[in-house]
Write an enzyme that holds these catalytic residues in place. Structure first.
Site, PDB file in Angstrom:
ATOM      1  N   ASP A 247       0.801  -1.213   0.000  1.00 61.00           N
ATOM      2  CA  ASP A 247       0.000   0.000   0.000  1.00 61.00           C
ATOM      3  C   ASP A 247       0.847   1.282   0.000  1.00 61.00           C
ATOM      4  O   ASP A 247       0.599   2.214  -0.768  1.00 61.00           O
ATOM      5  CB  ASP A 247      -0.818  -0.079   1.302  1.00 61.00           C
ATOM      6  CG  ASP A 247      -1.972   0.870   1.277  1.00 61.00           C
ATOM      7  OD1 ASP A 247      -2.728   0.827   0.289  1.00 61.00           O
ATOM      8  OD2 ASP A 247      -2.085   1.662   2.224  1.00 61.00           O
TER       9      ASP A 247
ATOM     10  N   ASP B 154       9.011   9.751   9.959  1.00 59.07           N
ATOM     11  CA  ASP B 154       7.768  10.236  10.517  1.00 59.07           C
ATOM     12  C   ASP B 154       7.252  11.188   9.451  1.00 59.07           C
ATOM     13  O   ASP B 154       7.738  12.311   9.325  1.00 59.07           O
ATOM     14  CB  ASP B 154       8.013  10.994  11.829  1.00 59.07           C
ATOM     15  CG  ASP B 154       6.697  11.372  12.474  1.00 59.07           C
ATOM     16  OD1 ASP B 154       5.824  11.884  11.748  1.00 59.07           O
ATOM     17  OD2 ASP B 154       6.526  11.166  13.679  1.00 59.07           O
ATOM     18  N   HIS B 155       6.296  10.734   8.659  1.00 60.55           N
ATOM     19  CA  HIS B 155       5.983  11.495   7.448  1.00 60.55           C
ATOM     20  C   HIS B 155       5.421  12.882   7.758  1.00 60.55           C
ATOM     21  O   HIS B 155       5.434  13.756   6.918  1.00 60.55           O
ATOM     22  CB  HIS B 155       5.070  10.713   6.506  1.00 60.55           C
ATOM     23  CG  HIS B 155       3.628  10.715   6.899  1.00 60.55           C
ATOM     24  ND1 HIS B 155       3.122   9.914   7.881  1.00 60.55           N
ATOM     25  CD2 HIS B 155       2.578  11.440   6.446  1.00 60.55           C
ATOM     26  CE1 HIS B 155       1.827  10.141   8.002  1.00 60.55           C
ATOM     27  NE2 HIS B 155       1.458  11.062   7.146  1.00 60.55           N
TER      28      HIS B 155
ATOM     29  N   GLU C 130      -9.376  12.913  12.137  1.00 62.23           N
ATOM     30  CA  GLU C 130      -9.604  12.275  10.833  1.00 62.23           C
ATOM     31  C   GLU C 130     -11.031  11.771  10.717  1.00 62.23           C
ATOM     32  O   GLU C 130     -11.569  11.196  11.665  1.00 62.23           O
ATOM     33  CB  GLU C 130      -8.693  11.048  10.689  1.00 62.23           C
ATOM     34  CG  GLU C 130      -7.232  11.349  10.690  1.00 62.23           C
ATOM     35  CD  GLU C 130      -6.409  10.076  10.466  1.00 62.23           C
ATOM     36  OE1 GLU C 130      -6.044   9.816   9.319  1.00 62.23           O
ATOM     37  OE2 GLU C 130      -6.172   9.343  11.431  1.00 62.23           O
TER      38      GLU C 130
ATOM     39  N   HIS D 279       3.795  11.229  15.476  1.00 59.29           N
ATOM     40  CA  HIS D 279       3.476  12.523  14.854  1.00 59.29           C
ATOM     41  C   HIS D 279       3.244  13.629  15.898  1.00 59.29           C
ATOM     42  O   HIS D 279       3.780  14.729  15.795  1.00 59.29           O
ATOM     43  CB  HIS D 279       2.222  12.419  13.976  1.00 59.29           C
ATOM     44  CG  HIS D 279       2.267  11.285  12.994  1.00 59.29           C
ATOM     45  ND1 HIS D 279       3.419  10.933  12.338  1.00 59.29           N
ATOM     46  CD2 HIS D 279       1.317  10.424  12.539  1.00 59.29           C
ATOM     47  CE1 HIS D 279       3.175   9.915  11.533  1.00 59.29           C
ATOM     48  NE2 HIS D 279       1.913   9.578  11.632  1.00 59.29           N
TER      49      HIS D 279
ATOM     50  N   LYS E 229      -9.942   8.816  15.064  1.00 59.46           N
ATOM     51  CA  LYS E 229     -10.493   8.382  13.779  1.00 59.46           C
ATOM     52  C   LYS E 229     -12.011   8.523  13.825  1.00 59.46           C
ATOM     53  O   LYS E 229     -12.614   8.536  14.888  1.00 59.46           O
ATOM     54  CB  LYS E 229     -10.118   6.932  13.516  1.00 59.46           C
ATOM     55  CG  LYS E 229      -8.616   6.723  13.425  1.00 59.46           C
ATOM     56  CD  LYS E 229      -8.247   5.957  12.184  1.00 59.46           C
ATOM     57  CE  LYS E 229      -6.761   5.784  12.029  1.00 59.46           C
ATOM     58  NZ  LYS E 229      -6.139   6.704  11.084  1.00 59.46           N
TER      59      LYS E 229
HETATM   60  C1  BG6 Z   1      -0.305   7.406   9.651  1.00 59.42           C
HETATM   61  C2  BG6 Z   1      -1.242   6.569  10.472  1.00 59.42           C
HETATM   62  O1  BG6 Z   1       0.970   7.437  10.232  1.00 59.42           O
HETATM   63  O2  BG6 Z   1      -0.813   8.721   9.571  1.00 59.42           O
HETATM   64  C3  BG6 Z   1      -2.638   6.592   9.884  1.00 59.42           C
HETATM   65  O3  BG6 Z   1      -0.764   5.238  10.519  1.00 59.42           O
HETATM   66  C4  BG6 Z   1      -3.115   8.007   9.703  1.00 59.42           C
HETATM   67  O4  BG6 Z   1      -3.548   5.875  10.707  1.00 59.42           O
HETATM   68  C5  BG6 Z   1      -2.078   8.810   8.943  1.00 59.42           C
HETATM   69  O5  BG6 Z   1      -4.328   7.974   8.972  1.00 59.42           O
HETATM   70  C6  BG6 Z   1      -2.454  10.263   8.890  1.00 59.42           C
HETATM   71  O6  BG6 Z   1      -1.572  10.893   8.024  1.00 59.42           O
HETATM   72  P1  BG6 Z   1      -2.053  12.086   7.099  1.00 59.42           P
HETATM   73  O7  BG6 Z   1      -0.824  12.474   6.335  1.00 59.42           O
HETATM   74  O8  BG6 Z   1      -3.144  11.553   6.236  1.00 59.42           O
HETATM   75  O9  BG6 Z   1      -2.534  13.136   8.051  1.00 59.42           O
END
Ligand code: BG6
Length: 492
Positions: free
Chosen positions: A16, A181-182, A220, A244, A344
């Site tokens: 994914d 950590d995106h 979210e 995050h 969520k």
């Molecule tokens: C991810 C989580 O690290 O970050 C997800 O595993 C989450 O559960 C997502 O939905 C949220 O990232 P973004 O970039 O969509 O805010």
């Protein structure tokens, strides 16, 4: 060769993350001419497909998820660099074959032996792959660099994280480990330090003398979708808070680093984590709210509750929502509450940081007002990216009312618009060898020390889940957490 030349080896090439993020990011890096000339991608997967079939699949997913429309010439440039390598990485012997294959590709591409090993797989495989790289001696080459990129979660608690870290350190040095950590790749997150340290008006009031409280919300609408299996072992604490949110908190609160070098910044972030107040039983009882969604309505359509999601046990006690209050006990922040919430299936998808400034004395214009509109500085992370500032002015139509006015630089951008998506920036930084936007081990460790207490508390206490309806903004107690301090969550 320039030193960005490399082979990017993706473990989880059919997964994914590769489909939704990595390939679209690579596409946009080609478009922006940011990939080196001597470069190849080797996607590793277990599925039996030909290279052509693989490329067809990723073309479709890139088309769907890329922030820019696919131009076939650019795509062609990228796809010529991509190779599909079928291999079951649980079979340790296979790593030798992979090594030979990569060495062979070096000859073709001129990548010079440099490697990025990207673990885009379920965490249970992290150690297996690192071990495979160790026994095949792939991680070290004279005159070339090897970097390991590891997705979250980094361990499932402090103990497993320490264990994983020591296994990785047998093979890679800290300098070459890129813990993703995106959120750190997001435009507004990088802008936090710029806003603070490039504007005297902000930095001079960025402390407990002027600020009343700071709120960090990552909410979210999405539920857990097909990720029930992973999520039920993670919960919101491991999925969002340990990484995050803690990262955002440390950037919002850190002291100015002595320079912009990676370690100087990371050191200041780490100090913030160390200064978080002690977590006592009283703290947990009074300052933390967990929630789990029940059935409800999102965007006008009914949705199931968490316990009815795919691969989630019907009596699951996993939290899909957390709200909490904490203090950072240093000179700058003593006495100032930081409120955090994430969840969520909430009524709104929005990530933002709200800095609420102190009220004016109730003397002149606010003499008879029970509640005054405070100054707010809002850093919008998504879907609107930018900053807005709320302040009070005279209402031009009524001539005497005082009304809040907004100065707003943000713009709507569902995928962060024209700003590079997080993974583009991060991949580019990995190739450049810049680890500023990645987590250092001591940060990860400190984040676990904090998160572990809360996770254990949740696990040891009887829950009354589900306790919020999908489509609401979370459990009642999360609002009470604010109300008992005479405050409220800002819905921005
Ligand atoms: C991810 C989580 O690290 O970050 C997800 O595993 C989450 O559960 C997502 O939905 C949220 O990232 P973004 O970039 O969509 O805010």
């Amino acid at each position: 060769k320039d030193n960005l030349s490399a082979i990017l080896v993706i473990f989880g090439g059919t997964g994914d993350l590769t489909n939704r993020k990595l390939m679209p990011a690579l596409y946009n890096l080609v478009l922006d001419k940011l990939l080196p000339e001597h470069f190849a991608v080797v996607s590793i997967g277990r599925q039996d497909k030909t290279e052509e079939e693989y490329k067809k699949d990723i073309y479709e997913s890139t088309k769907k998820h890329s922030r820019n429309k696919i131009d076939d010439t650019i795509w062609d440039e990228l796809q010529r660099k991509i190779h599909y390598y079928r291999f079951d990485f649980t079979n340790a012997e296979g790593f030798i074959g992979l090594k030979d294959y990569l060495d062979m590709l070096d000859g073709q591409t001129g990548a010079g032996g440099n490697r990025v090993f990207y673990l885009a797989v379920a965490p249970v495989y992290f150690e297996t792959i690192v071990h495979g790289l160790q026994i095949s001696d792939m991680a070290s080459k004279p005159d070339a660099w090897s970097r390991l990129v590891i997705e979250k979660p980094f361990g499932k608690d402090l103990k497993t994280a320490r264990n994983l870290n020591s296994k990785i350190l047998e093979v890679f040095s800290e300098r070459d480990i890129y813990r993703i950590d995106h959120y750190l790749g997001k435009e507004m997150i990088q802008n936090i330090m710029v806003l603070r340290f490039c504007n005297s008006i902000f930095e001079s009031i960025w402390n407990n003398k002027f600020i009343d409280n700071i709120q960090i919300s990552l909410t979210e609408e999405l539920g857990v979708g097909a990720r029930g299996d992973y999520y039920d072992h993670a919960g919101a604490m491991r999925d969002m808070v340990q990484n995050h949110i803690i990262q955002i908190l440390s950037l919002v609160a850190l002291e100015p680093p002595i320079n912009l070098k990676t370690d100087s910044i990371r050191t200041e972030k780490q100090k913030i984590l160390e200064a978080i107040e002690d977590i006592t039983p009283e703290f947990l009882r009074d300052n933390v709210v967990f929630g789990q969604y029940g059935p409800g309505v999102i965007d006008g359509s009914p949705v199931v509750g968490y316990r009815e999601e795919l691969n989630v046990p019907e009596d699951s006690g996993t939290e899909t929502f957390v709200a909490l209050k904490l203090h950072i006990n240093n000179f700058r922040w003593a006495g100032i509450p930081f409120y955090i919430r994430t969840g969520k299936r909430l009524g709104q998808s929005s990530s933002n940081i709200v800095v609420q400034f102190k009220d004016m004395p109730k003397i002149l214009y606010f003499k008879d007002k029970e509640i005054q509109d405070p100054n707010l500085l809002v850093l919008r992370i998504q879907p609107n990216v930018g900053v807005y500032f709320q302040f009070n002015t005279k209402d031009f139509s009524s001539h005497h009312e005082i009304v809040p006015t907004k100065m707003d630089t943000s713009y709507f951008s569902p995928t962060q618009g024209n700003t590079p998506e997080a993974y583009e920036r991060l991949i580019h930084d990995i190739l450049r060898g810049d680890s500023t936007l990645f987590s250092r081990w001591d940060e990860v460790e400190a984040a676990w020390m904090f998160a572990d207490h809360l996770i254990q508390y949740r696990e040891q206490n009887e829950s009354t889940f589900p306790n919020y309806a999908a489509g609401s903004m979370g459990p009642e107690e999360a609002f009470e957490l604010m109300a008992k301090d005479g405050r409220k969550w800002w819905q921005v």
